[in-house]
Write a protein that holds these residues in place. Structure first.
Motif, PDB file in Angstrom:
ATOM      1  N   UNK A  50     -24.067  32.300   3.360  1.00  0.00           N
ATOM      2  CA  UNK A  50     -23.534  33.090   4.835  1.00  0.00           C
ATOM      3  C   UNK A  50     -23.573  30.881   5.671  1.00  0.00           C
ATOM      4  N   UNK A  51     -23.310  31.789   6.918  1.00  0.00           N
ATOM      5  CA  UNK A  51     -23.090  30.602   8.085  1.00  0.00           C
ATOM      6  C   UNK A  51     -24.612  31.081   9.177  1.00  0.00           C
ATOM      7  N   UNK A 195     -32.628  39.311  14.316  1.00  0.00           N
ATOM      8  CA  UNK A 195     -32.496  39.230  15.739  1.00  0.00           C
ATOM      9  C   UNK A 195     -30.757  40.302  16.007  1.00  0.00           C
ATOM     10  N   UNK A 196     -30.867  40.461  17.601  1.00  0.00           N
ATOM     11  CA  UNK A 196     -30.207  41.283  17.695  1.00  0.00           C
ATOM     12  C   UNK A 196     -28.311  40.851  17.247  1.00  0.00           C
ATOM     13  N   UNK A 197     -28.107  39.498  17.408  1.00  0.00           N
ATOM     14  CA  UNK A 197     -26.810  39.574  16.950  1.00  0.00           C
ATOM     15  C   UNK A 197     -26.944  39.766  15.247  1.00  0.00           C
ATOM     16  N   UNK A 200     -25.510  43.036  15.193  1.00  0.00           N
ATOM     17  CA  UNK A 200     -24.411  43.555  15.468  1.00  0.00           C
ATOM     18  C   UNK A 200     -23.620  42.586  14.668  1.00  0.00           C
ATOM     19  N   UNK A 201     -24.198  41.647  13.398  1.00  0.00           N
ATOM     20  CA  UNK A 201     -22.671  40.997  13.067  1.00  0.00           C
ATOM     21  C   UNK A 201     -22.339  41.671  11.907  1.00  0.00           C
ATOM     22  N   UNK A 205     -20.880  45.820  13.018  1.00  0.00           N
ATOM     23  CA  UNK A 205     -19.200  45.457  12.560  1.00  0.00           C
ATOM     24  C   UNK A 205     -18.700  46.456  11.120  1.00  0.00           C
ATOM     25  N   UNK A 206     -20.020  46.794  10.354  1.00  0.00           N
ATOM     26  CA  UNK A 206     -19.452  47.177   9.242  1.00  0.00           C
ATOM     27  C   UNK A 206     -20.241  48.843   9.035  1.00  0.00           C
ATOM     28  N   UNK A 397     -35.962  30.491  27.656  1.00  0.00           N
ATOM     29  CA  UNK A 397     -35.595  31.576  28.047  1.00  0.00           C
ATOM     30  C   UNK A 397     -35.613  32.665  27.507  1.00  0.00           C
ATOM     31  N   UNK A 398     -36.226  33.210  25.795  1.00  0.00           N
ATOM     32  CA  UNK A 398     -36.283  33.759  25.227  1.00  0.00           C
ATOM     33  C   UNK A 398     -37.032  33.876  23.669  1.00  0.00           C
ATOM     34  N   UNK A 403     -38.155  34.389  15.344  1.00  0.00           N
ATOM     35  CA  UNK A 403     -38.308  32.773  16.164  1.00  0.00           C
ATOM     36  C   UNK A 403     -39.655  32.148  16.334  1.00  0.00           C
TER      37      UNK A 403
END
Lengths: 424, 121
Positions: A50-51, A195-197, A200-201, A205-206, A397-398, A403
């Motif tokens: 994966x990227x 992570x939230x992203x 999402x992805x 998405x699925x 910022x976060x 992380x």
């Protein structure tokens, strides 16, 4: 038994080990040996197709393979001696390594300095407190990833994922793309681990459901997983009686955490930090055993490969410095000189752990710290206090526990260094 | 029309609100340029990276990992996968080598994400 003499021996040919070997070469070290137990170099990145890798180092999104290949190509161009398909069996405190492979049989490697980059292992079903039968089909996420991405097997048709860290989320997507139906992802905590992203992805998405405050309590099936029992969990992560539900599936994917792999270091007598489960390190990433260094996920689970490579390079520079000390007659100021020569690195209130755990006293040095916070915040100030005075601060910022954060202050400490994150 | 998204450009995961209509799009909630771009693109046509594997013969492994060299429309991911499922390549392969050129006319190439030597028999 074949005996080989080398300046630096690196155990583990993943992103930390290759970065360390290449950095040692750049510093002019003549003989560098890398031992890798898999059939080729690259470590866990070989199966991370994966990227999202390399954003810091290469300023672009790469797959794990692409990231690894960059280091493998550079290694192959150098005169680093890589032993693939070779397992290190023992490390001694005087820097002898015993290893074996099918070409050389037993090998003894005597190294001027050793860098341990052995990575980490996954927690298993019994460590996640799942009991019952032990049928085929209860696998760790990494095992499933290897079956699918490297060996080309689909290990099931209908899967339940336990653990919503990034690894669990990425495998939920990967299985879906290969035609395995993912019934859902279960997370014992009340908030997602990843992570939230990635929620999402990988899930949204699925259309893969995420069940928070829920866990797998039992595996059903004798020869093959037939179903798992899931239950809601209370605030202290215990299953709530009466909330059980049976989910039919033939694959249980466990993404329930990583543990640094340090059997060789432990047996050699290195001091281990119970929080990181890696060796206690000084500022040049040297363990409590003189001339033996550690980096990457063996030192602490990093998550971010860019930091893993950076840690390998720090350890390599430390090893080079150690080799130079040992060849000069002078007792240089860099020599650690036992526990008295160190000041402790203290994790502040909102810091779960910091590596390295101690810093050599005295002269000002460029330091690198990696730490994980306990709680997330939209905005926080990271502070490094050296003997009570602010040596470096930066606003993030976060921040969130999944992380890893880093700081690179330059300071000379006499009493202590303290790292903290203060929410704004 | 207003649509809400979670930005996936970086780990910060900003909540985006995108207002569109009349050829004009505005993004709120983003804290950087990439967030703005993601909001605009997600509103118009969501794009995703695609990574997978294809079958490979004559190499050290049975699968060759591949990556798209740009974003693919989200609604074309499955179609692209159906193309990849059917492909078999021969080792040796070099990283970056094109496996499928301009997949489904998306303008995106599917390339090898690692090198794989041929195994001598």
């Amino acid at each position: 038994m074949k005996t080989e003499f080398t300046d630096i021996a690196v155990i583990g040919g993943g992103p930390a080990g290759l970065a360390a070997a290449l950095e040692a070469k750049r510093a002019g070290v003549k003989r560098v040996v890398v031992l890798e137990r898999d059939v080729e170099l690259g470590g866990i990145l070989r199966q991370c197709i994966h990227d999202g890798f390399g954003i810091h180092r290469f300023k672009k999104r790469m797959s794990g393979n692409e990231y690894a290949q960059a280091f493998i190509d550079e290694t192959e161009k150098s005169d680093i001696k890589a032993y693939a398909d070779t397992t290190a069996l023992e490390l001694t405190a005087d820097r002898k390594i015993y290893a074996c492979n099918s070409r050389d049989g037993m090998l003894e490697i005597r190294a001027g300095a050793v860098i341990m980059t052995t990575g980490c292992r996954e927690r298993t079903a019994s460590q996640a407190l799942i009991y019952g039968e032990r049928p085929a089909g209860a696998l760790t996420a990494g095992a499933v990833q290897r079956y699918i991405n490297i060996d080309g097997y689909l290990p099931g048709k209908r899967a339940v994922v336990l653990g919503s860290g990034d690894i669990g989320l990425i495998m939920a997507r990967r299985m879906t793309l290969e035609g395995i139906e993912v019934e859902g992802v279960y997370e014992v905590m009340s908030s997602p681990g990843g992570l939230t992203r990635n929620i999402v992805q990988c899930l949204d998405d699925y259309g893969i459901p995420l069940h928070l405050s829920a866990t797998v309590t039992k595996i059903e099936g004798r020869d093959r997983v037939r179903a798992v029992t899931v239950a809601k969990t209370d605030g202290s992560r215990r299953p709530i009686a009466g909330t059980e539900r049976v989910v039919e599936c033939d694959l249980l994917v466990l993404a329930v955490g990583l543990i640094p792999e340090n059997e060789l270091l432990i047996k050699a007598g290195a001091e281990i930090d119970p929080r990181t489960k890696g060796a206690v390190l000084n500022d040049r990433f040297e363990t409590s055993l003189s001339g033996i260094f550690a980096a990457g996920n063996a030192a602490a689970v990093f998550d971010l490969v860019d930091y893993v490579s950076v840690s390998g390079e720090i350890a390599a520079r430390g090893a080079v410095e150690f080799l130079r000390e040992n060849t000069s007659d002078k007792n240089t100021e860099n020599a650690s000189g036992g526990a008295d020569g160190y000041v402790p690195v203290i994790a502040g209130e909102n810091i779960n752990f910091v590596i390295p755990q101690r810093v050599r006293k005295g002269a000002a040095r460029d330091l690198a710290f990696f730490m994980r916070v306990k709680t997330s915040a939209p905005r926080a100030e990271l502070r490094c206090l050296c003997d009570g005075a602010v040596a470096e601060k930066k606003v993030c910022r976060y921040i969130a526990p999944p992380e890893m954060l880093s700081m690179t202050p330059c300071c000379a400490a006499e009493r202590e260094i303290k790292i903290d994150a203060v929410n704004e | 029309m207003t649509k809400d998204f979670v930005c996936i450009a970086c780990p910060e995961s900003c909540r985006l609100r995108v207002n569109g209509g009349g050829g004009c799009v505005s993004v709120e909630g983003n804290r950087c340029k990439r967030g703005y771009e993601h909001g605009v693109s997600e509103y118009a046509r969501p794009m995703r990276m695609l990574t997978s594997t294809v079958a490979v013969s004559g190499g050290i492994l049975r699968r060759l990992p591949v990556i798209a060299d740009g974003g693919i429309p989200k609604d074309k991911i499955w179609e692209c996968l159906n193309v990849l499922y059917k492909i078999r390549v021969k080792a040796p392969v070099t990283i970056g080598g094109v496996i499928v050129e301009n997949i489904l006319n998306t303008g995106v190439n599917i390339v090898a994400s690692r090198s794989m030597n041929a195994v001598k028999i």
